[in-house]
Write a protein that holds these residues in place. Structure first.
Motif, PDB file in Angstrom:
ATOM      1  N   VAL A  78      35.389 124.283 126.312  1.00 15.71           N
ATOM      2  CA  VAL A  78      34.607 125.245 125.533  1.00 15.71           C
ATOM      3  C   VAL A  78      33.633 124.460 124.672  1.00 15.71           C
ATOM      4  O   VAL A  78      34.046 123.533 123.963  1.00 15.71           O
ATOM      5  N   PRO A  79      32.333 124.764 124.717  1.00 14.35           N
ATOM      6  CA  PRO A  79      31.398 124.104 123.803  1.00 14.35           C
ATOM      7  C   PRO A  79      31.558 124.661 122.389  1.00 14.35           C
ATOM      8  O   PRO A  79      31.706 125.878 122.211  1.00 14.35           O
ATOM      9  N   ILE A  80      31.554 123.776 121.413  1.00 15.47           N
ATOM     10  CA  ILE A  80      31.607 124.197 120.011  1.00 15.47           C
ATOM     11  C   ILE A  80      30.203 124.061 119.432  1.00 15.47           C
ATOM     12  O   ILE A  80      29.644 122.961 119.382  1.00 15.47           O
ATOM     13  N   LEU A  81      29.631 125.155 119.023  1.00 15.48           N
ATOM     14  CA  LEU A  81      28.258 125.165 118.530  1.00 15.48           C
ATOM     15  C   LEU A  81      28.193 124.658 117.099  1.00 15.48           C
ATOM     16  O   LEU A  81      29.147 124.801 116.318  1.00 15.48           O
ATOM     17  N   ILE A  82      27.090 124.065 116.739  1.00 11.31           N
ATOM     18  CA  ILE A  82      26.868 123.620 115.360  1.00 11.31           C
ATOM     19  C   ILE A  82      26.181 124.729 114.571  1.00 11.31           C
ATOM     20  O   ILE A  82      25.726 125.731 115.132  1.00 11.31           O
ATOM     21  N   ASN A  83      26.151 124.548 113.260  1.00 10.32           N
ATOM     22  CA  ASN A  83      25.451 125.464 112.345  1.00 10.32           C
ATOM     23  C   ASN A  83      25.989 126.885 112.399  1.00 10.32           C
ATOM     24  O   ASN A  83      25.246 127.863 112.311  1.00 10.32           O
ATOM     25  N   GLN A  84      27.318 126.996 112.549  1.00  8.38           N
ATOM     26  CA  GLN A  84      27.981 128.296 112.513  1.00  8.38           C
ATOM     27  C   GLN A  84      28.763 128.441 111.209  1.00  8.38           C
ATOM     28  O   GLN A  84      28.968 127.477 110.474  1.00  8.38           O
ATOM     29  N   ASN A  85      29.222 129.667 110.929  1.00 12.09           N
ATOM     30  CA  ASN A  85      29.976 129.878 109.694  1.00 12.09           C
ATOM     31  C   ASN A  85      31.425 129.424 109.869  1.00 12.09           C
ATOM     32  O   ASN A  85      31.889 129.171 110.984  1.00 12.09           O
ATOM     33  N   GLU A  86      32.129 129.357 108.757  1.00 10.60           N
ATOM     34  CA  GLU A  86      33.496 128.822 108.797  1.00 10.60           C
ATOM     35  C   GLU A  86      34.429 129.701 109.619  1.00 10.60           C
ATOM     36  O   GLU A  86      35.363 129.200 110.256  1.00 10.60           O
ATOM     37  N   THR A  87      34.179 130.999 109.636  1.00 14.01           N
ATOM     38  CA  THR A  87      35.012 131.908 110.426  1.00 14.01           C
ATOM     39  C   THR A  87      34.961 131.540 111.904  1.00 14.01           C
ATOM     40  O   THR A  87      35.978 131.569 112.607  1.00 14.01           O
ATOM     41  N   TYR A  88      33.778 131.165 112.383  1.00 10.26           N
ATOM     42  CA  TYR A  88      33.620 130.756 113.778  1.00 10.26           C
ATOM     43  C   TYR A  88      34.496 129.538 114.081  1.00 10.26           C
ATOM     44  O   TYR A  88      35.214 129.501 115.092  1.00 10.26           O
ATOM     45  N   TYR A  89      34.463 128.524 113.193  1.00 12.31           N
ATOM     46  CA  TYR A  89      35.237 127.305 113.434  1.00 12.31           C
ATOM     47  C   TYR A  89      36.735 127.560 113.302  1.00 12.31           C
ATOM     48  O   TYR A  89      37.543 126.970 114.040  1.00 12.31           O
ATOM     49  N   ARG A  90      37.122 128.429 112.391  1.00  8.80           N
ATOM     50  CA  ARG A  90      38.535 128.786 112.263  1.00  8.80           C
ATOM     51  C   ARG A  90      39.039 129.434 113.548  1.00  8.80           C
ATOM     52  O   ARG A  90      40.142 129.150 114.021  1.00  8.80           O
TER      53      ARG A  90
END
Length: 326
Positions: A78-90
């Protein structure tokens, strides 16, 4: 006891041992996740990429060699995108089974999307570990440098060095035999890594042992190996966390299998097998995590299969052959 009777007793004991071993092996296999997913962090486009792709809307990329590397170990990506909000990374950290900070040329500080996402992801990995959920993390080259930076509480641990386009052996440090990475490696893999120019290096910065101790990195990480640059400067080349499945490579195990631009990249059978071992070992760690996306639809929408790699070296002079762009 008569020979025939003794044979019967021994046969019964052997059968019991085989049965118990087989049952234990089956139980262990049932406890593994055979549909593992690894999240690979993207990063900003390089200057050359921006020029070559100037009419596109792409803002980030992942080199395809990283995707292929972990796919060869039996994982999906799965690609993890940059410049996202913390909810996305959680959500990513709660959904995938392992993470990768790849190499590249972005800043490792919060001045880049790569650095900001790395900070959030690393903190979440440590938080999850405290809650009893281990999420394996592999960091390579730039990713290794960021790992050391983050563990040092945003203190830069790097010095300039000259290790561009080099193939080198690993100089194993005391205790490597008990490590997660090398402790159970086959003898031929260890022989290759220790005695031949089998690791591919492309970096301008290094972490020195004295800095490692000055910043207290030894409180959480063990040095497994060192290497030398063009000027015989000894630097740290491999580390691992003392208790968690977190690994740092200053060298590039993925290049031996999938990058061909430079003659310095080792493509011998032994070098390839040593790299393949690293992919297999990490995916084996990832299989011990049983997290998953909330729905099949969410999983399918997140996978790298939704994107097509671009043959980037046709567009400009690149060290990569293919990249995924987002």
């Amino acid at each position: 006891m008569a020979p025939r009777a003794m044979f019967a007793v021994y046969a019964a004991i052997i059968a019991k041992v085989i049965c118990c071993t087989s049952a234990q092996s089956t139980k262990q296999e049932k406890e593994l996740n055979f549909r593992p997913i690894i999240g690979i962090l993207s990063q900003e486009l390089s200057r050359g990429m921006k020029i070559a792709l100037n009419e596109s809307d792409y803002t980030m990329y992942i080199a395809a060699s990283y995707v292929k590397f972990f796919e060869t170990g039996g994982a999906r990506v799965v690609p993890i995108l940059i410049n996202q909000n913390e909810t996305y990374y959680r959500n990513i950290v709660k959904s995938v089974n392992g993470l990768v900070f790849p190499g590249g040329s972005a800043s490792i500080t919060n001045s880049s999307g790569y650095g900001r996402a790395g900070r959030i992801l690393y903190d979440l990995v440590l938080q999850e570990a405290e809650a009893g959920v281990e999420i394996p993390l592999m960091t390579i080259c730039l990713g290794f440098e960021m790992l050391m930076y983050l563990e040092a509480n945003n203190t830069r641990p790097l010095v300039s060095c000259k290790a561009q386009s080099r193939a080198d052996p690993l100089y194993m440090r005391l205790g490597w035999q008990d490590s997660q990475l090398f402790g159970e490696a086959p003898d031929d893999v260890i022989q290759t890594l220790r005695t031949s120019n089998s690791t591919s290096n492309f970096h301008k910065f290094c972490v020195l042992e004295e800095t490692f101790y000055e910043l207290g990195l030894n409180e959480s990480y063990n040095i497994l190996s060192t290497s030398y640059d063009d000027n015989a400067l000894e630097y740290i080349s491999t580390v691992e966390h003392q208790s968690l499945p977190i690994y740092g490579f200053q060298w590039h195990p993925e290049k031996n299998l999938f990058e061909w631009k430079f003659d310095s990249i080792p493509h011998t059978g032994d070098a390839v097998r040593s790299s393949q071992y690293m992919a297999n070992l990490f995916v084996d760690k990832v299989r011990q995590n049983h997290q998953k996306f909330e729905s099949e639809e969410e999983e399918l929408n997140a996978l790298i299969y939704n994107y097509q790699p671009i043959h980037i070296e046709k567009l400009y002079r690149s060290s990569f052959h293919q990249c995924y762009y987002f």
